[in-house]
Design a protein around this motif. Structure first.
Motif, PDB file in Angstrom:
ATOM      1  N   ARG A 268       0.819  -1.206   0.000  1.00  0.00           N
ATOM      2  CA  ARG A 268       0.000   0.000   0.000  1.00  0.00           C
ATOM      3  C   ARG A 268       0.859   1.264   0.000  1.00  0.00           C
ATOM      4  O   ARG A 268       0.501   2.264  -0.626  1.00  0.00           O
ATOM      5  CB  ARG A 268      -0.923  -0.001   1.211  1.00  0.00           C
ATOM      6  CG  ARG A 268      -2.018  -1.050   1.098  1.00  0.00           C
ATOM      7  CD  ARG A 268      -3.068  -0.889   2.159  1.00  0.00           C
ATOM      8  NE  ARG A 268      -4.162  -1.822   1.962  1.00  0.00           N
ATOM      9  CZ  ARG A 268      -5.275  -1.839   2.685  1.00  0.00           C
ATOM     10  NH1 ARG A 268      -5.419  -0.980   3.669  1.00  0.00           N
ATOM     11  NH2 ARG A 268      -6.225  -2.709   2.433  1.00  0.00           N
ATOM     12  N   ARG A 271       2.137   1.521  -3.691  1.00  0.00           N
ATOM     13  CA  ARG A 271       1.166   1.651  -4.783  1.00  0.00           C
ATOM     14  C   ARG A 271       0.032   2.624  -4.499  1.00  0.00           C
ATOM     15  O   ARG A 271      -0.777   2.902  -5.387  1.00  0.00           O
ATOM     16  CB  ARG A 271       0.555   0.288  -5.093  1.00  0.00           C
ATOM     17  CG  ARG A 271       1.528  -0.735  -5.634  1.00  0.00           C
ATOM     18  CD  ARG A 271       2.156  -0.264  -6.942  1.00  0.00           C
ATOM     19  NE  ARG A 271       1.161   0.133  -7.910  1.00  0.00           N
ATOM     20  CZ  ARG A 271       0.536  -0.706  -8.726  1.00  0.00           C
ATOM     21  NH1 ARG A 271       0.832  -1.995  -8.692  1.00  0.00           N
ATOM     22  NH2 ARG A 271      -0.355  -0.275  -9.592  1.00  0.00           N
ATOM     23  N   GLU A 274      -0.600   8.379  -6.497  1.00  0.00           N
ATOM     24  CA  GLU A 274      -0.526   8.531  -7.950  1.00  0.00           C
ATOM     25  C   GLU A 274       0.733   9.329  -8.292  1.00  0.00           C
ATOM     26  O   GLU A 274       1.037  10.330  -7.663  1.00  0.00           O
ATOM     27  CB  GLU A 274      -1.756   9.267  -8.471  1.00  0.00           C
ATOM     28  CG  GLU A 274      -3.042   8.459  -8.350  1.00  0.00           C
ATOM     29  CD  GLU A 274      -4.209   9.192  -8.986  1.00  0.00           C
ATOM     30  OE1 GLU A 274      -4.011  10.356  -9.385  1.00  0.00           O
ATOM     31  OE2 GLU A 274      -5.291   8.603  -9.067  1.00  0.00           O
ATOM     32  N   PRO A 344      -1.533   5.644 -12.399  1.00  0.00           N
ATOM     33  CA  PRO A 344      -2.535   5.426 -11.334  1.00  0.00           C
ATOM     34  C   PRO A 344      -1.980   4.546 -10.217  1.00  0.00           C
ATOM     35  O   PRO A 344      -1.076   3.737 -10.413  1.00  0.00           O
ATOM     36  CB  PRO A 344      -3.689   4.745 -12.071  1.00  0.00           C
ATOM     37  CG  PRO A 344      -3.045   4.085 -13.246  1.00  0.00           C
ATOM     38  CD  PRO A 344      -1.902   4.976 -13.645  1.00  0.00           C
ATOM     39  N   GLY A 345      -2.548   4.718  -9.041  1.00  0.00           N
ATOM     40  CA  GLY A 345      -2.154   3.897  -7.909  1.00  0.00           C
ATOM     41  C   GLY A 345      -2.846   2.543  -7.911  1.00  0.00           C
ATOM     42  O   GLY A 345      -3.535   2.154  -8.862  1.00  0.00           O
ATOM     43  N   GLY A 346      -2.648   1.795  -6.813  1.00  0.00           N
ATOM     44  CA  GLY A 346      -3.264   0.478  -6.726  1.00  0.00           C
ATOM     45  C   GLY A 346      -4.781   0.559  -6.671  1.00  0.00           C
ATOM     46  O   GLY A 346      -5.351   1.482  -6.086  1.00  0.00           O
ATOM     47  N   GLN A 347      -5.439  -0.389  -7.318  1.00  0.00           N
ATOM     48  CA  GLN A 347      -6.894  -0.361  -7.421  1.00  0.00           C
ATOM     49  C   GLN A 347      -7.591  -1.180  -6.333  1.00  0.00           C
ATOM     50  O   GLN A 347      -8.723  -0.926  -6.007  1.00  0.00           O
ATOM     51  CB  GLN A 347      -7.311  -0.882  -8.808  1.00  0.00           C
ATOM     52  CG  GLN A 347      -6.698  -0.099  -9.951  1.00  0.00           C
ATOM     53  CD  GLN A 347      -7.126   1.363  -9.944  1.00  0.00           C
ATOM     54  OE1 GLN A 347      -8.251   1.696  -9.604  1.00  0.00           O
ATOM     55  NE2 GLN A 347      -6.200   2.237 -10.315  1.00  0.00           N
ATOM     56  N   ASN A 348      -6.924  -2.183  -5.784  1.00  0.00           N
ATOM     57  CA  ASN A 348      -7.562  -3.084  -4.811  1.00  0.00           C
ATOM     58  C   ASN A 348      -6.908  -2.955  -3.434  1.00  0.00           C
ATOM     59  O   ASN A 348      -6.614  -3.942  -2.769  1.00  0.00           O
ATOM     60  CB  ASN A 348      -7.486  -4.529  -5.303  1.00  0.00           C
ATOM     61  CG  ASN A 348      -6.070  -4.993  -5.549  1.00  0.00           C
ATOM     62  OD1 ASN A 348      -5.170  -4.162  -5.658  1.00  0.00           O
ATOM     63  ND2 ASN A 348      -5.865  -6.298  -5.619  1.00  0.00           N
ATOM     64  N   LEU A 349      -6.660  -1.710  -3.033  1.00  0.00           N
ATOM     65  CA  LEU A 349      -5.976  -1.500  -1.757  1.00  0.00           C
ATOM     66  C   LEU A 349      -6.879  -1.795  -0.563  1.00  0.00           C
ATOM     67  O   LEU A 349      -6.392  -1.982   0.547  1.00  0.00           O
ATOM     68  CB  LEU A 349      -5.461  -0.056  -1.677  1.00  0.00           C
ATOM     69  CG  LEU A 349      -4.451   0.354  -2.755  1.00  0.00           C
ATOM     70  CD1 LEU A 349      -4.023   1.788  -2.561  1.00  0.00           C
ATOM     71  CD2 LEU A 349      -3.241  -0.569  -2.723  1.00  0.00           C
ATOM     72  N   GLU A 351      -8.748  -4.431  -0.199  1.00  0.00           N
ATOM     73  CA  GLU A 351      -9.027  -5.862  -0.118  1.00  0.00           C
ATOM     74  C   GLU A 351      -8.214  -6.481   1.021  1.00  0.00           C
ATOM     75  O   GLU A 351      -6.984  -6.467   1.012  1.00  0.00           O
ATOM     76  CB  GLU A 351      -8.657  -6.539  -1.442  1.00  0.00           C
ATOM     77  CG  GLU A 351      -9.027  -7.997  -1.513  1.00  0.00           C
ATOM     78  CD  GLU A 351     -10.524  -8.221  -1.520  1.00  0.00           C
ATOM     79  OE1 GLU A 351     -10.949  -9.312  -1.086  1.00  0.00           O
ATOM     80  OE2 GLU A 351     -11.265  -7.313  -1.958  1.00  0.00           O
TER      81      GLU A 351
END
Length: 559
Positions: A268, A271, A274, A344-349, A351
């Motif tokens: 996290r 990622r 941005e 872009p940063g992480g999409q599933n942070l 989860e």
């Protein structure tokens, strides 16, 4: 052998010399390692075993500091030890003991004395928690060696990392298990070994691993077996001969939970933000000049503000580049020129399914229901049919832990009663099976279950009451429907007879007044008066004629 510190309680009736076995005595607690001379006269390597056991104790204590593991341990300890302002956490139960009331009274007094020595009402939570985490518990029973009949004077806790329990084969000039007649086929020709047991105490925070006789005075103090109360968890690694804690199964689960949490934090941090990507057009410049031009542009537009939390100042720090800053990339001629884009940063942070999985796995390895992880749901006292199976299993697990932990009271009570000459060692062997320890219970699920079972049985008795004496007997109802045992039937009959005699409850054999519901007193004479009779006209007529008076009947008219 050197003289042991402490005291020993010898049996007045030792086993007969003809009572022998090729299997040496053991306590089934993993202590099957010998120091001086092992079988066939050779030394047995036990350094690795006990050194590993020493490391395990340290690992158990480190695990107990982890938040999730500490929460699970607290759930177990709080279920096993219930602290109440009015009642003691544990009481002794002597209802099944076949002894006089005087002996029972003395046993209860000595048990309360032991609890006061332990200060168990105030320290019960800490004592049970230490036993659960370490998997073993040591107490030194301090007595007055000149006046042992005064009993235990003090109980001192000993750190498990300073004690070792040793079972050693007694030395002999001849090798053990050696046939006195090698050509003999008689098994009785074997020379059977004799085992002596004692404890080694080392004041230093280091686990003793070698033979104390070879270390001189630095090897610790030998203490007699009867002078130490030794209570284990009952879990044993049979392959290595080590006593384990109930936390041992959770070692792998806790390590996996720690690693997945650390990896999630790193992912996290790397990622989450941005980043901007600057594509700088360097044309046909040579490589060295292109890099210099790119560096100049980057230093011109780059602005890194740093906030100092100590002084409250904001400074421009351009000398350092971190992984969270922007990217500057050169672009040759023929491209699209200078361009700025966003990575872009992480999409599933958000989860955390894997985190929840390993948390549940940790709780399952500690035998704690996974429904207790969250703690955000309310507590509902519903029917026992709505209770989860995990809670029932957890209740049985806690009951088993209590049974194992009560051995500490058993050993202390045995020493106290024998030293004060209340009973003999032979009497204790007979009485110990009937001495139980009743812990204060606070499991609402078990109480609900018992209450519902009793309610259903009483309803069945009410339904079967009209058929008692016709199809069922009283004994059948008490045994099959109420599920009373023989001892309970005898006890209840005796209590009912005593309460009838004392006038607490009415005698069911006496008649009852249907209006008041009170028993009728058959000894009292009740005067209900003479019954009212109809008048006898013929007798009255004869009496009138006898008196001499003529009575004329009235004459009526004709109809």
């Amino acid at each position: 052998m050197a003289k042991l510190f402490g005291f020993s309680i010898e049996d007045n009736e030792p086993l007969s010399p003809s009572t022998i076995s090729p299997v040496p005595p053991n306590n089934e607690d993993g202590v099957d390692h010998y120091l001086a001379s092992g079988f066939f006269g050779s030394y047995v390597d036990i350094e690795g075993v006990y050194r590993t056991e020493f490391d395990l104790i340290k690992r158990y204590r480190e695990m107990a500091l982890h938040p999730e593991c500490d929460s699970a341990i607290e759930d177990i300890v709080n279920e096993a030890i219930v602290s109440d302002t009015n009642d003691s956490p544990v009481e002794i139960e002597l209802s099944n003991l076949n002894a006089s009331d005087g002996i029972k009274k003395k046993i209860r007094q000595e048990f309360k004395y032991i609890l006061s020595l332990l200060d168990f009402d105030k320290k019960s939570h800490e004592i049970y928690r230490n036993w659960y985490i370490d998997g073993r518990l040591f107490y030194h029973k301090v007595i007055d060696l000149k006046n042992p009949q005064e009993g235990i004077q003090e109980l001192r806790y000993i750190d498990a990392m300073k004690m070792r329990y040793v079972r050693q084969q007694k030395k002999s000039e001849k090798d053990k298990y050696r046939l006195s007649n090698m050509n003999s086929d008689n098994p009785m020709d074997y020379e059977f070994p004799q085992i002596e047991e004692y404890f080694i105490y080392n004041p230093k925070m280091s686990y003793p691993t070698t033979n104390p006789s070879s270390l001189g005075g630095n090897g610790g103090v030998k203490i007699a077996k009867d002078a130490i109360t030794y209570c284990t968890s009952g879990l044993v690694d049979r392959n290595k001969g080590s006593t384990l804690s109930y936390l041992h199964k959770a070692i792998k689960s806790l390590n996996q939970l720690r690693m997945i949490e650390d990896s999630l934090v790193i992912y996290r941090l790397s990622r989450a933000p941005e980043r901007r990507i600057f594509y700088i057009d360097v044309g046909n410049l040579p490589k060295v000049k292109a890099e210099q031009y790119l560096r100049d542009v980057m230093m011109r537009y780059r602005n890194k503000l740093v906030y100092d939390a100590n002084t409250g100042e904001i400074r421009d720090d351009k000398k350092f580049m971190s992984m969270l800053e922007d990217f500057w990339l050169p672009r040759r001629e023929g491209g699209r020129g200078t361009e700025i884009s966003t990575l872009p940063g992480g999409q599933n942070l958000g989860e955390i399914t894997d985190i929840n999985y390993f948390q549940e796995k940790l709780y399952r390895s500690l035998n704690v229901p996974t429904t207790r992880i969250g703690g955000d749901s309310g507590f509902n006292l519903g029917r026992s049919s709505e209770i989860l199976r995990d809670e029932v299993k957890f209740s049985k697990f806690v009951a088993r832990l209590r049974k194992r932990f009560s051995y500490m009271f058993h050993d202390m009570l045995r020493t106290q009663l024998i030293l004060k000459n209340i009973i003999t060692p032979e009497d204790w062997e007979i009485m110990s099976e009937h001495i139980q320890y009743d812990f204060l219970y606070d499991n609402h699920f078990a109480e609900l279950k018992d209450a519902e079972l009793l309610n259903e049985r009483l309803n069945m008795v009410q339904i079967a009451e009209p058929y008692v004496g016709k199809y069922f007997s009283q004994d059948y109802v008490r045994r099959k429907i109420l599920r009373q045992t023989d001892i309970e039937i005898i006890e209840q009959d005796a209590i009912i007879k005593k309460e009838i005699k004392d006038g607490i409850i009415p005698d069911p054999s006496q008649p009852v007044d249907p209006q008041t519901g009170l028993p009728l007193d058959q000894t009292a004479q009740m005067d209900l008066g003479q019954p009212v009779m109809e008048p006898d006209l013929e007798a009255q007529g004869k009496t009138t004629e006898a008196s001499g008076k003529q009575v004329e009947m009235p004459k009526g008219g004709e109809i």
